[in-house]
Scaffold this motif. Structure first.
Motif, PDB file in Angstrom:
ATOM      1  N   UNK A   1      -5.525   1.650 -24.937  1.00  0.00           N
ATOM      2  CA  UNK A   1      -6.022   1.524 -23.565  1.00  0.00           C
ATOM      3  C   UNK A   1      -4.939   1.864 -22.560  1.00  0.00           C
ATOM      4  N   UNK A   2      -5.378   2.271 -21.388  1.00  0.00           N
ATOM      5  CA  UNK A   2      -4.491   2.533 -20.272  1.00  0.00           C
ATOM      6  C   UNK A   2      -5.145   2.022 -19.003  1.00  0.00           C
ATOM      7  N   UNK A   3      -4.324   1.751 -17.989  1.00  0.00           N
ATOM      8  CA  UNK A   3      -4.821   1.329 -16.679  1.00  0.00           C
ATOM      9  C   UNK A   3      -3.917   1.960 -15.632  1.00  0.00           C
ATOM     10  N   UNK A   4      -4.320   3.130 -15.137  1.00  0.00           N
ATOM     11  CA  UNK A   4      -3.519   3.825 -14.134  1.00  0.00           C
ATOM     12  C   UNK A   4      -4.401   4.263 -12.975  1.00  0.00           C
ATOM     13  N   UNK A   5      -3.795   4.318 -11.823  1.00  0.00           N
ATOM     14  CA  UNK A   5      -4.445   4.835 -10.623  1.00  0.00           C
ATOM     15  C   UNK A   5      -3.483   5.839 -10.010  1.00  0.00           C
ATOM     16  N   UNK A   6      -3.881   7.094  -9.956  1.00  0.00           N
ATOM     17  CA  UNK A   6      -3.019   8.151  -9.448  1.00  0.00           C
ATOM     18  C   UNK A   6      -3.574   8.655  -8.122  1.00  0.00           C
ATOM     19  N   UNK A   7      -2.711   8.728  -7.127  1.00  0.00           N
ATOM     20  CA  UNK A   7      -3.086   9.205  -5.797  1.00  0.00           C
ATOM     21  C   UNK A   7      -2.290  10.460  -5.470  1.00  0.00           C
ATOM     22  N   UNK A   8      -2.954  11.435  -4.876  1.00  0.00           N
ATOM     23  CA  UNK A   8      -2.271  12.606  -4.341  1.00  0.00           C
ATOM     24  C   UNK A   8      -2.111  12.373  -2.839  1.00  0.00           C
ATOM     25  N   UNK A   9      -0.838  12.334  -2.360  1.00  0.00           N
ATOM     26  CA  UNK A   9      -0.610  11.918  -0.982  1.00  0.00           C
ATOM     27  C   UNK A   9       0.326  12.883  -0.269  1.00  0.00           C
ATOM     28  N   UNK A  10       0.226  12.861   1.055  1.00  0.00           N
ATOM     29  CA  UNK A  10       1.157  13.563   1.936  1.00  0.00           C
ATOM     30  C   UNK A  10       1.959  12.533   2.716  1.00  0.00           C
ATOM     31  N   UNK A  11       3.234  12.829   2.947  1.00  0.00           N
ATOM     32  CA  UNK A  11       4.083  11.965   3.762  1.00  0.00           C
ATOM     33  C   UNK A  11       4.548  12.736   4.992  1.00  0.00           C
ATOM     34  N   UNK A  12       5.071  11.998   5.967  1.00  0.00           N
ATOM     35  CA  UNK A  12       5.497  12.622   7.221  1.00  0.00           C
ATOM     36  C   UNK A  12       6.732  13.491   7.054  1.00  0.00           C
ATOM     37  N   UNK A  13       7.569  13.181   6.077  1.00  0.00           N
ATOM     38  CA  UNK A  13       8.846  13.888   5.931  1.00  0.00           C
ATOM     39  C   UNK A  13       9.361  13.698   4.515  1.00  0.00           C
ATOM     40  N   UNK A  14      10.401  14.459   4.189  1.00  0.00           N
ATOM     41  CA  UNK A  14      11.050  14.279   2.903  1.00  0.00           C
ATOM     42  C   UNK A  14      11.659  12.897   2.764  1.00  0.00           C
ATOM     43  N   UNK A  15      12.204  12.363   3.864  1.00  0.00           N
ATOM     44  CA  UNK A  15      12.786  11.017   3.811  1.00  0.00           C
ATOM     45  C   UNK A  15      11.710   9.983   3.495  1.00  0.00           C
ATOM     46  N   UNK A  16      10.515  10.151   4.086  1.00  0.00           N
ATOM     47  CA  UNK A  16       9.421   9.221   3.806  1.00  0.00           C
ATOM     48  C   UNK A  16       8.987   9.329   2.344  1.00  0.00           C
ATOM     49  N   UNK A  17       8.949  10.565   1.824  1.00  0.00           N
ATOM     50  CA  UNK A  17       8.587  10.747   0.416  1.00  0.00           C
ATOM     51  C   UNK A  17       9.593  10.053  -0.499  1.00  0.00           C
ATOM     52  N   UNK A  18      10.883  10.213  -0.202  1.00  0.00           N
ATOM     53  CA  UNK A  18      11.905   9.589  -1.041  1.00  0.00           C
ATOM     54  C   UNK A  18      11.834   8.069  -0.952  1.00  0.00           C
ATOM     55  N   UNK A  19      11.561   7.534   0.242  1.00  0.00           N
ATOM     56  CA  UNK A  19      11.421   6.083   0.380  1.00  0.00           C
ATOM     57  C   UNK A  19      10.240   5.572  -0.433  1.00  0.00           C
ATOM     58  N   UNK A  20       9.159   6.341  -0.439  1.00  0.00           N
ATOM     59  CA  UNK A  20       7.980   5.956  -1.213  1.00  0.00           C
ATOM     60  C   UNK A  20       8.299   5.947  -2.700  1.00  0.00           C
ATOM     61  N   UNK A  21       8.954   6.996  -3.177  1.00  0.00           N
ATOM     62  CA  UNK A  21       9.283   7.075  -4.600  1.00  0.00           C
ATOM     63  C   UNK A  21      10.288   6.000  -5.000  1.00  0.00           C
ATOM     64  N   UNK A  22      11.224   5.698  -4.112  1.00  0.00           N
ATOM     65  CA  UNK A  22      12.179   4.631  -4.416  1.00  0.00           C
ATOM     66  C   UNK A  22      11.460   3.289  -4.555  1.00  0.00           C
ATOM     67  N   UNK A  23      10.504   3.027  -3.667  1.00  0.00           N
ATOM     68  CA  UNK A  23       9.756   1.772  -3.750  1.00  0.00           C
ATOM     69  C   UNK A  23       9.000   1.676  -5.072  1.00  0.00           C
ATOM     70  N   UNK A  24       8.390   2.778  -5.481  1.00  0.00           N
ATOM     71  CA  UNK A  24       7.658   2.794  -6.759  1.00  0.00           C
ATOM     72  C   UNK A  24       8.612   2.541  -7.915  1.00  0.00           C
ATOM     73  N   UNK A  25       9.750   3.248  -7.920  1.00  0.00           N
ATOM     74  CA  UNK A  25      10.688   3.119  -9.035  1.00  0.00           C
ATOM     75  C   UNK A  25      11.299   1.718  -9.104  1.00  0.00           C
TER      76      UNK A  25
END
Length: 606
Positions: free
Chosen positions: A402-426
């Protein structure tokens, strides 16, 4: 009293005695009312040559299945569309409206009348050739895979090398399943490592079994998939994804036995654009890996959540579970106390999973809490439970796990926002799964990308304590230590990675850069040559080779290497290095052209 003309009186009597006056509506007919519904909702699959086992085109073939059609549409089993209404609006919704269901019911109760054939609408056109026109590149499975006649559904992954001679920008991908009778759906990713090829090589048959796709990833943060009836779309302006030379297409197929052996040989078309991406989409994933579903449990609940450190725009959503999935829900709790529903599937069916594009992208502010809530049914009452009697089921990539995943395709305002998002996930993954070395690897990588080298090294070392044989951890740690100027420690990390994986191009690339930092140009040259022997389309290694040759005072060879690097993928750095090579050769006019091109391609200063 005024006398009414006889003709008027007869007309009034005729109206009074007609069906409308008696509260009745004329029965729907196939030609005028039912066929248009089938054309919109059913014919993408239920026509000759498509995936469904029978056609629903002619009146006779529809009428003989009328009761069955009414049953499966009323229950919402057909047409297959899992999302519940009112919890997100999606492109291409296949759900029948209440009015359409009522029309079908009244037609069946009336005895399935055909009506006037002259009122039958023309059949929707069948796409001849590729739907988006002639492609720029087509890749095909090297050999067919034969789906067995009987047994459970087949999940198999195939690796298709993409023969790109230079960096290209992909605006659309289109898949031809080759055998629609047995190919249920497909998921596509890309892999620039050797991980997928290694999985393929370990399996004697074409491809490899299960749902593991190695280290492949969604290119440019975009979902690539195919389901019957799906219409391919070109990416909006600025959202093409970059295809690097040496990339593999990783193709996962869900195939259904048909009662006889069936060959499958998929072809995938690529449509390129000359416009590089100006925005980058990001894959954001919630998941719960600590699954241990007892036999007999009918309401096993798992959850995950993430507080957004920056605003996002959600463009697509892909919920995923296996056969025991029951109810899948995703929503966002907003900072002001409100709620935004993202998707609700009240009767999950693994066989009809899909990704869903929002009709209007969903904007979520910083501080919103993304949440997923999945319920699983491992009881004998679950008709989709593949184990009879039920057995305990845990997390895993096989379809019987079994698996339980939810994948979202998203846009961020900037590269810095994208990196902050990925850091929070990690960071959240490290907290959730402290024993998972991959979580440490990913966090170390995103921290290094942001220049936080000391903390990155801490997490990479923690990962090595869990998995001392993990090549990627040694390799990434070597790069981080080199960035910190600790070159001897970096050398030891790379040498350990090389011991574990002597032919790994990534390790040799890292060692080449490290030897360059030490000024040991001949050693760096040797490592770049090793990389290019196995990965001749590696633009970065080709540029590195040219730069080293420049420093060795070999400008003619350097110019040739840098010209080849530009063919593979132009960058401002490559143009600048080629300008130096041309200047060293006395080709001043050409050097000036390259300097101008480097300035033109350089990102604007902020």
């Amino acid at each position: 009293m005024e006398l009414r003309p006889l003709a008027a009186l007869l007309a009034a009597l005729t109206v009074a005695e007609g069906p409308a006056a008696q509260g009745k509506t004329p029965a729907p007919t196939f030609s005028e009312h039912v066929a248009p519904i089938l054309h919109r909702r059913c014919l993408p699959c239920h026509r000759s040559g498509e995936a469904a086992p029978f056609a629903l085109v002619e009146h006779a073939e529809v009428a003989k299945r009328a009761r069955q059609i009414l049953t499966v549409t009323r229950s919402r089993y057909m047409p297959p569309w899992l999302p519940s209404p009112g919890h997100g609006e999606f492109v291409g919704e296949r759900r029948l409206t209440d009015e359409e269901l009522d029309t079908l019911a009244r037609w069946v109760e009336a005895g399935t009348p055909e009506g006037d054939p002259a009122r039958l609408p023309p059949l929707p056109p069948v796409a001849e050739g590729w739907q988006l026109g002639p492609p720029d590149l087509v890749v095909t499975m090297a050999e067919p895979f034969t789906v067995p006649a009987e047994g459970l559904d087949v999940w198999r992954t195939f690796v298709l090398p993409i023969p790109a001679e230079r960096t290209r920008f992909v605006e659309a991908v289109e898949l031809r399943p080759g055998n629609k009778r047995v190919v249920h759906h497909a998921v596509m990713k890309v892999d620039r490592t050797a991980s997928s090829r290694e999985l393929d090589a370990a399996d004697a048959a074409p491809g490899f079994e299960g749902m593991d796709m190695g280290q492949s990833e969604s290119p440019g943060g975009q979902f690539l998939g195919w389901t019957p009836g799906k219409v391919p779309q070109r990416s909006p302006a600025g959202l093409a994804w970059t295809l690097e030379p040496g990339t593999d297409l990783v193709l996962q197929l869900h195939m259904v036995p048909s009662g006889k052996p069936e060959p499958v040989q998929v072809a995938v078309a690529f449509h390129f654009t000359e416009q590089p991406p100006t925005r980058k989409q990001t894959v954001l994933r919630l998941r719960q890996d600590e699954l241990d579903i007892p036999a007999g449990a009918s309401d096993y609940l798992v959850e995950d959540a993430l507080v957004l450190p920056a605003p996002i725009v959600v463009t697509m959503i892909y919920p995923h579970a296996h056969y025991l999935g029951k109810r899948l829900e995703a929503f966002a709790e907003l900072p002001d106390g409100g709620r935004t529903d993202l998707i609700l599937i009240e009767d999950w069916d693994f066989n009809w999973q899909d990704e869903y594009r929002y009709a209007t992208p969903v904007r979520l502010p910083a501080g919103a809490r993304l949440r997923m809530r999945y319920t699983f049914d491992n009881s004998a009452a679950n008709p989709r439970n593949p184990r009879v009697p039920p057995q305990p089921v845990r997390f895993g990539n096989r379809s019987l796990d079994e698996m339980a995943t939810l994948t979202l395709q998203v846009l961020t305002e900037s590269g810095a926002a994208r990196r902050a998002l990925m850091e929070a996930v990690c960071r959240q993954r490290v907290e959730q799964y402290p024993g998972a070395w991959t979580a440490r690897l990913n966090l170390g990588a995103i921290l290094a990308e942001q220049g936080q080298f000391e903390e990155a090294a801490t997490h990479l070392r923690a990962g090595l304590a869990l998995a001392p044989e993990a090549v990627d951890l040694h390799m990434n740690l070597g790069g981080v230590l080199a960035s910190l100027g600790r070159l001897d420690e970096a050398q030891r990390s790379f040498e350990e990675a090389l011991r574990l994986s002597p032919r790994n191009p990534g390790v040799h690339s890292g060692l080449a850069q490290l030897e360059g930092l030490r000024g040991r140009w001949e050693a760096a040259l040797e490592h770049y040559r090793i990389v290019l022997a196995s990965s001749p389309h590696d633009a970065q290694a080709q540029r590195g080779l040219g730069s080293v040759l420049l420093r060795l005072q070999r400008p003619a060879e350097a110019a040739a290497a840098l010209e080849r690097a530009l063919e593979l993928g132009p960058t401002p750095e490559t143009h600048a290095e080629l300008a130096r090579a041309y200047a060293a050769l006395g080709r001043e006019a050409e050097a000036a052209e390259q300097r101008e091109e480097a300035r033109r391609l350089a990102p604007p200063r902020r």
